[in-house]
Design an enzyme around this catalytic site. Structure first.
Site, PDB file in Angstrom:
ATOM      1  N   HIS A  83       0.863  -1.183   0.000  1.00 50.87           N
ATOM      2  CA  HIS A  83       0.000   0.000   0.000  1.00 50.87           C
ATOM      3  C   HIS A  83       0.895   1.226   0.000  1.00 50.87           C
ATOM      4  CE1 HIS A  83      -3.939   1.904   1.304  1.00 50.87           C
ATOM      5  NE2 HIS A  83      -3.074   2.894   1.407  1.00 50.87           N
ATOM      6  N   HIS A 128      -3.709   6.111  13.944  1.00 52.18           N
ATOM      7  CA  HIS A 128      -5.046   5.977  13.360  1.00 52.18           C
ATOM      8  C   HIS A 128      -5.013   4.936  12.243  1.00 52.18           C
ATOM      9  CE1 HIS A 128      -2.984   9.022  10.936  1.00 52.18           C
ATOM     10  NE2 HIS A 128      -3.761   8.676   9.929  1.00 52.18           N
ATOM     11  N   HIS A 168      -1.238   3.497  11.262  1.00 59.36           N
ATOM     12  CA  HIS A 168       0.033   4.238  11.230  1.00 59.36           C
ATOM     13  C   HIS A 168       0.021   5.453  12.146  1.00 59.36           C
ATOM     14  CE1 HIS A 168      -2.676   6.114   8.349  1.00 59.36           C
ATOM     15  NE2 HIS A 168      -1.960   7.232   8.409  1.00 59.36           N
ATOM     16  N   TYR A 178     -15.876   6.687   2.802  1.00 60.71           N
ATOM     17  CA  TYR A 178     -14.415   6.612   2.783  1.00 60.71           C
ATOM     18  C   TYR A 178     -13.975   5.177   3.041  1.00 60.71           C
ATOM     19  CZ  TYR A 178      -9.522   7.362   3.955  1.00 60.71           C
ATOM     20  OH  TYR A 178      -8.153   7.274   3.980  1.00 60.71           O
TER      21      TYR A 178
HETATM   22  O1  OMD Z   1      -5.250   8.128   7.369  1.00 63.07           O
HETATM   23  C1  OMD Z   1      -5.893   8.092   6.336  1.00 63.07           C
HETATM   24  O2  OMD Z   1      -7.000   7.557   6.243  1.00 63.07           O
HETATM   25  C2  OMD Z   1      -5.259   8.639   5.068  1.00 63.07           C
HETATM   26  C3  OMD Z   1      -4.346   7.634   4.493  1.00 63.07           C
HETATM   27  C4  OMD Z   1      -4.756   6.840   3.457  1.00 63.07           C
HETATM   28  C5  OMD Z   1      -3.915   5.888   2.950  1.00 63.07           C
HETATM   29  O3  OMD Z   1      -4.335   5.102   1.940  1.00 63.07           O
HETATM   30  C6  OMD Z   1      -2.661   5.715   3.474  1.00 63.07           C
HETATM   31  C7  OMD Z   1      -2.229   6.526   4.511  1.00 63.07           C
HETATM   32  C8  OMD Z   1      -3.079   7.490   5.023  1.00 63.07           C
HETATM   33  O4  OMD Z   1      -2.682   8.301   6.011  1.00 63.07           O
HETATM   34 FE   FE2 Z   2      -3.364   8.699   7.833  1.00 63.32          FE
END
Ligand code: OMD
Ligand code: FE2
Length: 517
Positions: free
Chosen positions: A356, A435, A399, A414
């Protein structure tokens, strides 16, 4: 030497070097401004080129070699000096070629959008600021800077009312004064304090005055219904799913011809939005300069007693009154302009085998800092697209990171939040705040097991303002009844699905080894 002829060429770049047959020497020294570009001209065999073009007279031609990205096309025009009858540009080329000033800009500030013009029909204008009906004459409004509210003053803010006898700093007066007088009166900063972008605008008369007073480009993400944005350069009709960038200093008014609307605004200080460098992507992908549209000139020329301008200055809002409309620019040219962009024109990139990527791969516009790779603000979108990664947890990973992430949802769902994140909503994960997807999304993904079938994310458009700075949350937001105090609960119930033997629940191993040979 034939002073009447200026050559113009379209250069293609197969090998990273653009070779331009350049203008006749006669005008070169007079016309070329060396302060912005350091080009190394090398004399070349111009006679051969002239002969090939059927020209009798010998002409010396300069060859300039400009390092630009492979596959790009640049169109360079000479401006004055065209012989009568010679077309401004070949018909097959875009309507607005880069002029020389724009080329300079392009070379020093990679990829600012050079939008073609877009027309907004006059009848679309439901102008609530229309001229009031004739009635008994009102006394002229008092001029001068006034504050609309009772907020605490910023210590560096401009004085609210100039002291008695001092020059008044309202917009109408500023406009009428020659620059050097304004500078003497210290209404304008000395030239060395100005931003280089502003210095380049010196040809643009009075717009320049306003640029100096505000340095805050706006980025608006609009949603349902249309916005009609009037700027000094003309009008922009902005349907849902489009963004608008209004550079610092522009006067603008937002009308809502279809009633209330919602959207997101980001205001940045000290840098301008630009297209991201495409790096190994090469010439094509993400947002394309050709899809950025700017208005054609539109003006109104009438008496507007009591016209109120709201102006941000030193972090505070002020009002000034004047008796004319600020939208009185009859014509304009240049590349410091408001523009809009339809997010459905965006060409997203993604992994096509495993893992990803960083969401910055889908940056629409970036406002850089001095540090390469660290953005003051990246505007990133999560548009409809195919997901094809194999042996990969496809939703966003869990992350913590050094950037602060403000997210909004324009429509749909989303991909990381099955519940609770609604269109019009927003979330903020400040720097280093952990998050990731909510429990429902995580469980749904895990339950699909090792399925590697392509799937399509449809009917959704989310975005992120991603910044190296840490935004402060204002009291209004903290105390808002719309604040979601239960947001953290979206992760309640998360449980580990890992086991020690590195195998999936169905017993298959997670490896792309065979495909990666
Ligand atoms: O936090 C989030 O939703 C945004 C986000 C989307 C993604 O595909 C990878 C990292 C990121 O921070
Ligand atoms: Fe993010």
């Amino acid at each position: 030497r034939d002073k009447q002829t200026t050559r113009r060429r379209r250069g293609t770049v197969p090998d990273g070097l653009l070779t331009l047959p350049w203008v006749p020497l006669a005008n070169r020294h007079r016309r070329r401004d060396r302060s912005h570009v350091q080009l190394q001209p090398t004399p070349a065999a111009g006679a051969a080129a002239a002969a090939a073009a059927g020209q009798r007279r010998r002409r010396r031609i300069l060859q300039l070699q400009l390092p630009v990205g492979a596959g790009q096309h640049l169109l360079v025009g000479g401006g004055a000096g065209l012989s009568p009858g010679q077309p401004e540009q070949p018909a097959a080329l875009p309507a607005r070629p880069l002029r020389r000033a724009a080329l300079r800009h392009l070379l020093h500030h990679p990829a600012p959008p050079q939008p073609p013009h877009v027309d907004v029909p006059d009848q679309a204008v439901g102008d609530p600021r229309a001229i009031p009906p004739a009635g008994p004459r009102q006394p002229p409004p008092r001029r001068g800077l006034r504050r609309p509210g009772h907020h605490r003053r910023h210590p560096h803010a401009a004085p609210l009312e100039p002291p008695r006898g001092a020059p008044r700093a309202d917009a109408a007066r500023l406009r009428r004064r020659p620059l050097h007088r304004l500078r003497r009166r210290q209404l304008l900063p000395p030239p060395r304090l100005r931003h280089p972008h502003v210095r380049r605008q010196q040809v643009h008369g009075w717009i320049r005055l306003l640029q100096r007073r505000r340095r805050f480009p706006h980025c608006t993400t609009a949603r349902n219904p249309e916005l009609l944005i009037t700027t000094e350069c003309g009008k922009l009709l902005v349907p849902p799913g489009e963004i608008v960038v209004i550079p610092q200093g522009f006067r603008f008014a937002v009308d809502l011809p279809d009633g209330p609307s919602r959207g997101y605004v980001s205001e940045i200080f000290g840098a301008h939005f630009q297209l991201p460098d495409l790096g190994p992507i090469g010439a094509n992908g993400l947002a394309s300069a050709r899809d950025f549209l700017s208005p054609t000139a539109w003006f109104e020329q009438c008496h507007r007693p009591g016209y109120v301008i709201v102006q941000k200055y030193g972090g505070e809002l002020f009002t000034a009154t004047q008796d004319f409309s600020p939208f009185n620019v009859v014509a304009w040219h240049g590349n410091y302009i408001p523009y809009k962009y339809d997010l459905s024109k965006f060409c997203p990139f993604n992994t096509v085998l495993f893992d990803h990527g960083d969401p910055s791969v889908n940056t629409v516009l970036t406002a850089p800092t001095d540090k390469p790779g660290v953005a003051l603000l990246d505007f990133v979108i999560f548009p409809p697209r195919w997901l094809v990664a194999e042996n990969t947890f496809r939703p966003p990973y869990y992350h913590r990171n050094c950037m602060s992430e403000f997210m909004g949802l324009i429509y749909g769902v989303y991909e990381a939040k099955a519940d609770g994140f609604l269109p019009g909503g927003a979330s903020l994960h400040s720097c280093m705040t952990p998050h990731g997807p909510d429990t429902k999304t995580y469980e749904a993904t895990i339950s699909r097991g090792g399925s590697n079938e392509p799937s399509r994310l449809s009917g959704t458009l989310a975005f992120m303002f991603e910044s190296a700075l840490i935004p402060r949350v204002c009291r209004w937001a903290l105390e808002s009844p719309s604040r979601d105090l239960n947001y953290y609960q979206c992760w309640i119930g998360l449980k580990s699905h890992f086991s020690h033997n590195n195998s999936n629940d169905d017993g298959s191993t997670t490896s792309n080894k065979d495909d990666r040979k």
